[in-house]
Design a protein around this motif. Structure first.
Motif, mmCIF file in Angstrom:
data_model
loop_
_atom_site.group_PDB
_atom_site.id
_atom_site.type_symbol
_atom_site.label_atom_id
_atom_site.label_comp_id
_atom_site.label_asym_id
_atom_site.label_seq_id
_atom_site.Cartn_x
_atom_site.Cartn_y
_atom_site.Cartn_z
ATOM 1 N N TRP A 47 38.647 39.257 24.774
ATOM 2 C CA TRP A 47 37.541 39.412 23.829
ATOM 3 C C TRP A 47 36.518 40.345 24.469
ATOM 4 O O TRP A 47 36.012 40.097 25.548
ATOM 5 N N GLN A 48 36.226 41.448 23.796
ATOM 6 C CA GLN A 48 35.454 42.548 24.370
ATOM 7 C C GLN A 48 34.299 42.930 23.447
ATOM 8 O O GLN A 48 34.430 42.915 22.230
ATOM 9 N N ARG A 49 33.166 43.307 24.050
ATOM 10 C CA ARG A 49 32.050 43.838 23.265
ATOM 11 C C ARG A 49 31.666 45.216 23.801
ATOM 12 O O ARG A 49 31.883 45.533 24.969
ATOM 13 N N ASP A 50 31.058 46.031 22.936
ATOM 14 C CA ASP A 50 30.764 47.416 23.287
ATOM 15 C C ASP A 50 29.476 47.575 24.080
ATOM 16 O O ASP A 50 29.302 48.570 24.791
ATOM 17 N N TYR A 51 28.549 46.646 23.965
ATOM 18 C CA TYR A 51 27.267 46.734 24.657
ATOM 19 C C TYR A 51 26.639 45.350 24.679
ATOM 20 O O TYR A 51 27.066 44.451 23.948
ATOM 21 N N SER A 88 43.528 45.617 35.637
ATOM 22 C CA SER A 88 43.793 44.211 35.326
ATOM 23 C C SER A 88 43.099 43.740 34.054
ATOM 24 O O SER A 88 43.430 42.674 33.525
ATOM 25 N N SER A 89 42.145 44.519 33.556
ATOM 26 C CA SER A 89 41.449 44.181 32.317
ATOM 27 C C SER A 89 40.811 45.449 31.766
ATOM 28 O O SER A 89 40.600 46.416 32.511
ATOM 29 N N PRO A 90 40.490 45.471 30.473
ATOM 30 C CA PRO A 90 39.793 46.634 29.922
ATOM 31 C C PRO A 90 38.461 46.863 30.636
ATOM 32 O O PRO A 90 37.818 45.927 31.110
ATOM 33 N N LEU A 91 38.029 48.118 30.695
ATOM 34 C CA LEU A 91 36.819 48.484 31.420
ATOM 35 C C LEU A 91 35.608 47.682 30.953
ATOM 36 O O LEU A 91 34.868 47.118 31.762
ATOM 37 N N LEU A 92 35.383 47.597 29.637
ATOM 38 C CA LEU A 92 34.189 46.918 29.135
ATOM 39 C C LEU A 92 34.243 45.417 29.356
ATOM 40 O O LEU A 92 33.198 44.766 29.443
ATOM 41 N N CYS A 120 35.492 44.085 32.107
ATOM 42 C CA CYS A 120 35.069 43.979 33.502
ATOM 43 C C CYS A 120 33.562 44.180 33.627
ATOM 44 O O CYS A 120 32.897 43.471 34.389
ATOM 45 N N VAL A 121 33.003 45.114 32.868
ATOM 46 C CA VAL A 121 31.553 45.340 32.889
ATOM 47 C C VAL A 121 30.821 44.086 32.409
ATOM 48 O O VAL A 121 29.814 43.672 32.993
ATOM 49 N N ASP A 160 35.371 47.622 41.228
ATOM 50 C CA ASP A 160 36.180 46.563 40.626
ATOM 51 C C ASP A 160 36.727 46.887 39.240
ATOM 52 O O ASP A 160 37.778 46.360 38.856
ATOM 53 N N CYS A 161 36.043 47.720 38.500
ATOM 54 C CA CYS A 161 36.426 47.949 37.101
ATOM 55 C C CYS A 161 37.305 49.195 36.996
ATOM 56 O O CYS A 161 36.842 50.277 36.580
ATOM 57 N N THR A 162 38.558 49.031 37.371
ATOM 58 C CA THR A 162 39.489 50.157 37.431
ATOM 59 C C THR A 162 40.384 50.272 36.199
ATOM 60 O O THR A 162 41.234 51.155 36.145
#
Length: 549
Positions: free
Chosen positions: A187-191, A252-256, A258-259, A247-249
């Protein structure tokens, strides 16, 4: 030009109406028509037409994605096999899952549950105002995965607020060191947040000055002239940049994702106060960035803050921020934002901290100052006249009652909350107050709404130039479970509960009623007493609204 000199020049060339009219002795109270899908409603702001903006909490019948991770809550939430197979959960399961999947929970593999949406109410019409959330075909509803809060509305019905981005499920293929691929749903958010300008049912985001990894903006106030107060990200915090780059390569997970995980550990952006000016369509015409109230030395390497909370029609803002004293100890002090940049508002060493919350067209500022003793900060509301450099610290319901002011109108009426209960308990009940800076009169608003009211007003957020007040009250209602169903005992009597409701107070002609002893005790008698747990709950809501997004 120095901001205080600018204020004097504005007042010298413009007539500011200062009515000596005292507010009516009695107020009519009207509950904002509730949105049926939500249990609690809180007022946040209003304009001179009496249109109120606010937020809702506690969604009934919350929608869940039917995912395998729900098995993890089978025991803790008492989920049955039939519920997990069908996706139809009873009230107990729905409540438990909602708590477990709250927006701030730290597992990106699970759905996120947001707890607040916004509303606009005018006359008898109340409508939901969707700021950034989106509809999801799998849920057949909005995602309800973010926080959305309208804070203010001006005379032309332009509302502003802050909203986080919704969490959207994204499919990701993870490849292990031994070259085995696994499909994973995140589950990812843009900002994290956006300032939102809401006009005619449409929300427009104000984008940040620095937008890497999403960036952040926030809006908290709007003047009738179209000035919007808030903040924007201007850079990444150095430690956060190092952590993200390391860490955010995207392996292993989408960039956002990890952010977002990095943001759970602390702030990743350097932020600065902003005042934007918008047109009638909500488009940004100009923007002004403000700095800190001091210039850090080489040894002052902390992440210092300055926050703007309100702006008037001349584009002069107020708020608070950190300033080191002579001993290099950092103190939070009321701040002024204007043509001369960011300045300390009140030069007063009698108080340990202070926060400005509102400013009117006559450049009268309200807020609270704090004195530290007995291991805690104690609040007292203040009124400060910038032009005459005059500070008032009025007494409220008793001399040691803690208080805070939220708003002041152009007639000099101040609204806020103060402790009215004299007790040694840690948590004391609060009531809304109204204070007239011209007559120096202060009233418990509950004394002005009649002796038989079903409402106990505990929070006063805004007051317009017609002396109408946007407030939140406690009310005893029939209990509804997490699915929105009413519950009854064996005798068929409805269970009752106390909830927060949004109300609009309007002045009417009348005299203050002298209540009998029974009527004066109406809150206890009607079951409207603010228990310690409820007060803690309401305080938590206020903290979430002010800090979490």
């Amino acid at each position: 030009m120095n901001t205080k000199l600018f204020i004097k020049s504005v007042l010298a060339t413009a007539f500011i109406a200062q009515s000596g009219q005292a507010f009516a002795a009695q107020y009519e109270i009207k509950e904002i028509a509730p949105l049926d899908k939500y249990k609690q409603h809180f007022s946040m702001g209003l304009n001179d037409s009496g249109t109120v903006v606010g937020i809702t909490r506690d969604t009934f019948n919350f929608p869940f994605y039917l995912e395998s991770y729900l098995d993890a809550y089978k025991t803790s939430c008492g989920l049955s096999d039939s519920e997990l197979a069908s996706g139809i959960f009873d009230a107990s399961s729905t409540k438990c899952l909602g708590n477990e999947l709250a927006e701030y929970s730290g597992n990106p593999l699970y759905q996120k549950v947001g707890s607040s949406k916004s509303f606009i109410s005018s006359g008898s019409d109340t409508s939901l105002a969707i700021l950034t959330d989106v509809e999801d075909s799998e849920l057949g509803d909005y995602t309800h995965s973010n926080l959305e809060e309208l804070k203010a509305i001006n005379a032309t019905n332009i509302a502003v607020g802050t909203a986080s981005a919704p969490f959207i499920p994204v499919d990701f293929t993870y490849t292990s060191d031994d070259n085995i691929s696994t499909d994973v749903r995140f589950w990812q958010r843009d900002y994290k947040t956006r300032a939102v300008v809401y006009v005619n049912g449409v929300g427009t985001n104000i984008e940040p000055a620095f937008s890497e990894y999403g960036g952040v903006t926030s809006a908290v106030d709007i003047s009738d002239s179209g000035y919007v107060a808030g903040y924007s990200s201007i850079a990444l915090v150095e430690a956060a940049q190092t952590s993200i780059e390391t860490d955010c390569t995207n392996e292993s997970s989408p960039l956002l994702v990890c952010v977002w995980t990095t943001q759970l550990s602390g702030e990743i952006y350097t932020k600065r106060p902003y005042i934007w000016q918008v047109d009638d369509f909500g488009e940004v015409l100009s923007s002004t960035e403000f700095g800190l109230a001091f210039t850090p030395t080489e040894t002052q390497t902390g992440t210092y803050t300055a926050i703007i909370t309100a702006v008037n029609d001349d584009g002069v803002g107020v708020g608070y921020g950190q300033i080191p004293n002579s001993d290099e100890n950092i103190r939070t002090q009321p701040l002024l934002f204007g043509p001369d940049g960011t300045e300390s508002l009140i030069d007063n060493d009698l108080y340990d901290a202070g926060y400005a919350t509102d400013i009117n067209s006559s450049n009268i500022v309200v807020g609270k100052v704090q004195t530290y003793y007995d291991g805690t900060y104690n609040d007292e509301f203040f009124v400060y006249d910038i032009l005459n450099d005059e500070l008032q610290i009025p007494t409220t319901f008793y001399t040691t009652a803690e208080s805070s002011a939220n708003a002041i109108n152009d007639l000099g009426k101040v609204v806020g909350e103060a402790e009215y209960e004299v007790t040694t308990d840690t948590v004391r009940r609060k009531h809304g107050f109204i204070y007239d800076i011209n007559t120096k009169e202060l009233f418990d608003i509950n004394d002005l709404i009649g002796c038989n009211s079903e409402f106990e007003i505990v929070e006063m957020k805004d007051i317009n130039n017609n002396n109408q007040i946007a407030a939140t009250a406690l009310k005893l209602v029939e209990y509804r479970d997490s699915l929105g169903n009413f519950l009854y005992d064996s005798a068929g009597e409805a269970y009752m509960e106390q909830v927060a409701v949004s109300v609009l107070l309007s002045p009417i002609s009348g005299e203050i009623e002298t209540c009998s002893e029974d009527e004066a005790d109406k809150y206890e008698r009607k079951g409207l007493s603010s228990t310690p747990m409820l007060l803690i709950f309401l305080s938590t809501l206020l903290y979430i609204r002010r800090k979490s997004i």
